[in-house]
Write an enzyme that holds these catalytic residues in place. Structure first.
Site, PDB file in Angstrom:
ATOM      1  N   LYS A  33       0.839  -1.211   0.000  1.00 40.48           N
ATOM      2  CA  LYS A  33       0.000   0.000   0.000  1.00 40.48           C
ATOM      3  C   LYS A  33       0.869   1.254   0.000  1.00 40.48           C
ATOM      4  CE  LYS A  33      -0.419  -0.103   5.018  1.00 40.48           C
ATOM      5  NZ  LYS A  33      -1.149  -0.691   6.135  1.00 40.48           N
ATOM      6  N   ARG A 116     -10.672   0.602  15.145  1.00 45.21           N
ATOM      7  CA  ARG A 116     -10.490   1.587  14.078  1.00 45.21           C
ATOM      8  C   ARG A 116     -11.549   1.298  13.025  1.00 45.21           C
ATOM      9  NH1 ARG A 116      -4.854   1.784  10.874  1.00 45.21           N
ATOM     10  NH2 ARG A 116      -5.714  -0.212  10.191  1.00 45.21           N
ATOM     11  N   TYR A 242      18.182  29.781   3.167  1.00 45.93           N
ATOM     12  CA  TYR A 242      17.128  30.631   3.736  1.00 45.93           C
ATOM     13  C   TYR A 242      17.410  30.944   5.195  1.00 45.93           C
ATOM     14  CZ  TYR A 242      14.270  29.737  -0.397  1.00 45.93           C
ATOM     15  OH  TYR A 242      13.793  29.678  -1.676  1.00 45.93           O
ATOM     16  N   MET A 288      13.045  23.600  -0.668  1.00 44.08           N
ATOM     17  CA  MET A 288      12.037  22.742  -1.294  1.00 44.08           C
ATOM     18  C   MET A 288      12.694  21.687  -2.195  1.00 44.08           C
ATOM     19  SD  MET A 288       8.596  23.785  -3.409  1.00 44.08           S
ATOM     20  CE  MET A 288       7.975  24.890  -2.166  1.00 44.08           C
TER      21      MET A 288
END
Ligand SMILES: *Cc1c(COP(=O)(O)O)cnc(C)c1O
Length: 333
Positions: A33, A116, A242, A288
């Protein structure tokens, strides 16, 4: 471009170890998954088929479609059933069961204590009646453990509950397959006798169990690599990135590499930088798409053990690997 490398040797090593636990490699159902926990679902499916696995578990139809040619059966945990012969569907409530068309392979998920999702034990009789009345195809009955990776008695309670579920199903004359073991349950048990074990994290090389259970050695199969974009000389006192969080303590040569939080590498806190495999701290903030390091080679290994990275960011290995974006390049080594 940053690249995820998957070690075939380590994967097969882990599978060999796990097959000792299940007694048969065909009893290992590979949990693929979420893009195979970030490892790449198609690449993993190909390697697993070559190894001889026949069972997989995914989250939805889209994932199942991608790998349908590699497995004999694929259990889909959370999607609307279709009548594809190769797919079986987790049914997690009576409501869902009542809406299931005839002919679909269903696997009833029972809530034995995780709370759940899943059909409650008190509802099992009603579920059996619906299955019989509607002539549904009960392919499997399973449960999931909430505490298999922790010390304590919760796991034993859930296992006890599941034993009673099995008896009730068999007494009703139904003969589905049964499964409850995830990685942690399989790693800590010495007696496996179910039809399949749904193994995710252990196959990828991680063991999140407390140390006292560390009996099997597993090897992480993923490493994350980045390529050099540019190199510059930094004078003592100059700042990088940054906010200028990193201030050069001396003259140094640094390079920029092409991985960042846009790729799924956590940004975290530059006051306590992540240390790469070669012991290099990331200099200043993670951007990023870029990071800076005191290094000049064309390629750098950011990590080859996601569990170390997870400790750094105070999370679990699952989250580190699963966060890596699908568009990253992935290759088998
Ligand atoms: C994710 C998942 C697993 C695999 O768990 P691991 O801890 O990675 O082995 C097994 N069963 C179900 C139902 C799951 O959702």
């Amino acid at each position: 471009m940053a690249t995820i490398k998957i070690s075939k040797n380590n994967l097969y090593y882990n599978l060999n170890q796990l097959a000792l636990k299940t007694g048969d490699k065909r009893k290992i159902a590979a949990v693929l998954k979420d893009n195979a926990y970030g490892h790449g679902i198609e690449l993993m499916a190909k390697l697993l088929k070559e190894y001889g696995l026949t069972e997989a578990v995914v989250i939805n139809n889209q994932e199942a479609e991608k790998i349908k040619n590699y497995f004999e059966n694929i259990l889909i945990l959370n999607d609307t059933p279709t009548k594809k012969a190769k797919f079986s569907y987790a049914i997690t409530s009576l409501e869902q069961l009542k809406n299931t068309p005839k002919g679909v392979k269903i696997e009833l998920k029972i809530d034995t204590g995780m709370h759940r999702n899943g059909i409650l034990i008190e509802q099992l009789n009603e579920a059996i009646n619906i299955i019989k009345k509607c002539g549904l195809n009960l392919f499997g009955v399973f449960t999931h453990y909430a505490n298999a990776d922790e010390l304590g008695s919760e796991l034993a309670w859930q296992q006890e509950n599941f034993k009673r579920v099995k008896e009730q199903i068999l007494n009703a004359g139904l003969k589905p397959r049964f499964h409850s073991f995830n990685s942690a349950a399989l790693l800590r048990s010495s007696s496996f006798s179910e039809d399949i074990a749904r193994v995710g994290i252990a196959m990828y090389g991680f063991n999140e169990l407390p140390k006292i259970y560390n009996i099997l050695e597993l090897k992480p199969i993923m490493s994350l690599w980045a390529k050099r974009v540019s190199t510059r000389e930094l004078k003592k006192g100059q700042k990088v990135g940054y906010g200028g969080d990193f201030i050069a303590p001396k003259n140094m040569t640094i390079s920029t590499y092409d991985v960042g939080y846009g790729d799924g590498l956590f940004r975290g806190n530059s006051k306590k930088p992540l240390i790469t495999t070669q012991n290099l701290p990331i200099l200043g903030r993670v951007s990023m798409d870029f990071i800076s390091l005191e290094y000049t080679k064309d390629e750098i290994c950011i990590f080859n053990n996601a569990q170390i990275v997870a400790k750094h960011f105070n999370t679990i290995s699952y989250e580190i690997t699963t966060s890596l974006k699908e568009n990253l390049k992935r290759e088998i080594v």
